[in-house]
Design a protein around this motif. Structure first.
Motif, PDB file in Angstrom:
ATOM      1  N   CYS A 233       5.110   5.121  -5.716  1.00 44.36           N
ATOM      2  CA  CYS A 233       4.451   4.251  -4.656  1.00 44.36           C
ATOM      3  C   CYS A 233       5.591   3.790  -3.622  1.00 44.36           C
ATOM      4  O   CYS A 233       6.833   3.418  -3.964  1.00 44.36           O
ATOM      5  CB  CYS A 233       4.125   2.983  -5.719  1.00 44.36           C
ATOM      6  SG  CYS A 233       3.674   1.588  -4.389  1.00 44.36           S
ATOM      7  N   CYS A 236       6.632  -0.256  -3.985  1.00 46.49           N
ATOM      8  CA  CYS A 236       7.242  -0.862  -5.084  1.00 46.49           C
ATOM      9  C   CYS A 236       8.625  -1.169  -4.597  1.00 46.49           C
ATOM     10  O   CYS A 236       9.111  -0.088  -4.510  1.00 46.49           O
ATOM     11  CB  CYS A 236       6.661  -0.111  -6.369  1.00 46.49           C
ATOM     12  SG  CYS A 236       4.972  -0.400  -7.055  1.00 46.49           S
ATOM     13  N   LYS A 291      -1.186  -5.821  -4.827  1.00 48.56           N
ATOM     14  CA  LYS A 291      -1.334  -4.701  -3.750  1.00 48.56           C
ATOM     15  C   LYS A 291      -2.394  -5.094  -2.910  1.00 48.56           C
ATOM     16  O   LYS A 291      -2.371  -4.949  -1.494  1.00 48.56           O
ATOM     17  CB  LYS A 291      -1.627  -3.372  -4.457  1.00 48.56           C
ATOM     18  CG  LYS A 291      -0.437  -2.598  -5.157  1.00 48.56           C
ATOM     19  CD  LYS A 291       0.834  -2.441  -4.462  1.00 48.56           C
ATOM     20  CE  LYS A 291       1.852  -1.791  -5.466  1.00 48.56           C
ATOM     21  NZ  LYS A 291       3.186  -1.556  -4.759  1.00 48.56           N
ATOM     22  N   HIS A 302      -2.431  -6.033   3.372  1.00 50.28           N
ATOM     23  CA  HIS A 302      -2.537  -5.411   2.099  1.00 50.28           C
ATOM     24  C   HIS A 302      -1.029  -4.572   1.705  1.00 50.28           C
ATOM     25  O   HIS A 302      -0.508  -4.062   2.985  1.00 50.28           O
ATOM     26  CB  HIS A 302      -3.543  -4.586   1.703  1.00 50.28           C
ATOM     27  CG  HIS A 302      -4.842  -5.279   1.806  1.00 50.28           C
ATOM     28  ND1 HIS A 302      -4.966  -6.552   0.826  1.00 50.28           N
ATOM     29  CD2 HIS A 302      -6.136  -5.086   2.662  1.00 50.28           C
ATOM     30  CE1 HIS A 302      -6.439  -7.070   1.131  1.00 50.28           C
ATOM     31  NE2 HIS A 302      -6.782  -6.155   2.025  1.00 50.28           N
ATOM     32  N   CYS A 304      -0.727  -1.998  -0.338  1.00 44.18           N
ATOM     33  CA  CYS A 304      -1.085  -0.877  -0.695  1.00 44.18           C
ATOM     34  C   CYS A 304      -1.109  -0.082   0.628  1.00 44.18           C
ATOM     35  O   CYS A 304      -1.869  -0.484   1.724  1.00 44.18           O
ATOM     36  CB  CYS A 304      -2.108  -0.562  -1.558  1.00 44.18           C
ATOM     37  SG  CYS A 304      -2.948   0.974  -1.798  1.00 44.18           S
ATOM     38  N   CYS A 310      -0.212   7.319  -6.664  1.00 43.46           N
ATOM     39  CA  CYS A 310      -0.263   6.640  -8.055  1.00 43.46           C
ATOM     40  C   CYS A 310      -1.477   7.659  -8.759  1.00 43.46           C
ATOM     41  O   CYS A 310      -1.250   7.718 -10.202  1.00 43.46           O
ATOM     42  CB  CYS A 310      -0.689   5.257  -7.837  1.00 43.46           C
ATOM     43  SG  CYS A 310      -2.083   4.774  -6.826  1.00 43.46           S
ATOM     44  N   MET A 320      -6.349   4.170  -8.845  1.00 40.73           N
ATOM     45  CA  MET A 320      -5.921   2.711  -7.973  1.00 40.73           C
ATOM     46  C   MET A 320      -7.120   2.480  -7.225  1.00 40.73           C
ATOM     47  O   MET A 320      -7.690   1.326  -7.366  1.00 40.73           O
ATOM     48  CB  MET A 320      -4.602   2.859  -7.045  1.00 40.73           C
ATOM     49  CG  MET A 320      -4.263   1.746  -6.294  1.00 40.73           C
ATOM     50  SD  MET A 320      -4.041   0.247  -7.500  1.00 40.73           S
ATOM     51  CE  MET A 320      -3.599  -0.992  -6.183  1.00 40.73           C
TER      52      MET A 320
END
Length: 338
Positions: A233, A236, A291, A302, A304, A310, A320
């Motif tokens: 990711c 992350c 996320k 957001h 994400c 992922c 996801m």
């Protein structure tokens, strides 16, 4: 307005500025894939533009360039400690729009979150970011839904077409670097994907009541807590600390910052053995909500970026966007149960 350059000249420039400046881009690592005799695409130093993979999505994001998987913070002995020296080169990172948006998230976390992380800051201040386009969507991408398919926050935009390079340059250092090259003024329009096959619908009425939904039970059964989704990711940032003691002197060593994952067992273990979010479904709930809910409450958008890595990496084929698209029904469920 942009410029047109000969690819040969740009390649010579890249080689001439090393090692003071290192250029990183998605490239093929032969035989380094997840299975025997397979390749992997990840970020590495390049000496030639032909090394860049333009037609496939990288398996890992560019975050491992600015936040290494393992990073020594300082060295220590019985009596003193010494901060580790940072890299003495300027990183130039060639990346896609979604990963450029991920850098914005990193800036939030490491620079604007109530403190400034000095290890990140010293790399970030030197780094240059060159965006490459995505004329077409890749498998599992949903960047359009997340609003990360386009960006103008770059130091330069790059397009390579056979023997020529097209640049839209915004940074004065890059402009100066190419100033001596033979070039021609031309129109350079960034190419960004406009539509993905996969779309997500994030409901506006999400709140913490969704924790009680039964949708998370599925992930307790399916998720194996391997943490792969976190490591690929681009947003992350979790890490743990490790103290490494040297064999020849057990009172001396170094402290390292190492990537960690909220999806693996033991991440939330506290003194006495108590562990939060022990069921894997609870871990998945934490990740999804962070996320598309928690982060937006703090920063206004957001976390994400919709890169889909992922989904690409998950050995259990957990999706996801699939989880996100279940949130509306999950909110309806918990609301009706009240």
């Amino acid at each position: 307005m942009g410029i047109k350059l000969r690819k040969e000249d740009v390649d010579n420039l890249i080689r001439s500025i090393s090692p003071k400046v290192k250029v990183f881009a998605p490239k093929v690592f032969e035989g380094k894939g997840r299975f025997s005799e397979t390749d992997m695409i990840r970020y590495g130093e390049i000496k030639d533009l032909s090394e860049i993979v333009f037609d496939k999505k990288s398996d890992f994001s560019s975050k491992e360039i600015i936040t290494p998987i393992t990073q020594t913070l300082f060295f220590f002995t019985e009596d003193e400690f010494k901060e580790a020296k940072g890299e003495d080169f300027t990183p130039v990172i060639i990346l896609r729009s979604c990963d450029m948006h991920a850098i914005k998230r990193f800036d939030d976390i490491y620079l604007r979150n109530g403190f400034e992380d000095i290890y990140y800051k010293r790399v970030r201040e030197k780094a240059k970011f060159i965006v490459i386009g995505c004329p077409n969507s890749f498998e599992n991408c949903f960047c359009v839904s997340m609003g990360t398919n386009e960006t103008d926050s770059y130091d330069a935009y790059l397009k390579v077409d056979e023997d020529f390079v097209y640049l839209d340059v915004k940074d004065k250092d890059i402009e100066e670097a190419v100033s001596s090259l033979q070039k021609m003024d031309c129109e350079v329009m960034p190419e960004f994907v406009k539509e993905n096959t996969i779309k997500v619908d994030i409901p506006e009425n999400i709140d913490t009541r969704i924790f009680k939904s039964t949708m998370w039970n599925e992930y307790t059964e399916r998720c194996i807590a391997c943490g792969r989704c976190n490591f690929v990711c681009p947003t992350c940032t979790c890490y743990t600390m490790q103290d490494i003691f040297y064999k020849d002197n057990k009172n001396a060593g170094e402290r390292r910052r190492v990537w960690a994952s909220c999806q693996v067992q033991g991440y939330t273990t506290m003194a006495g053995g108590h562990e939060f979010r022990k069921p894997n479904g609870d871990k998945m709930r934490f990740k999804v909500m962070h996320k598309v809910y928690d982060y937006k409450k703090r920063w206004g958008y957001h976390m994400c970026t919709g890169c889909g890595r992922c989904d690409d990496i998950c050995p259990q084929y957990i999706s996801m966007p699939g989880a996100v698209n279940k949130l509306r029904k999950a909110m309806d469920e918990v609301t009706s149960n009240e």
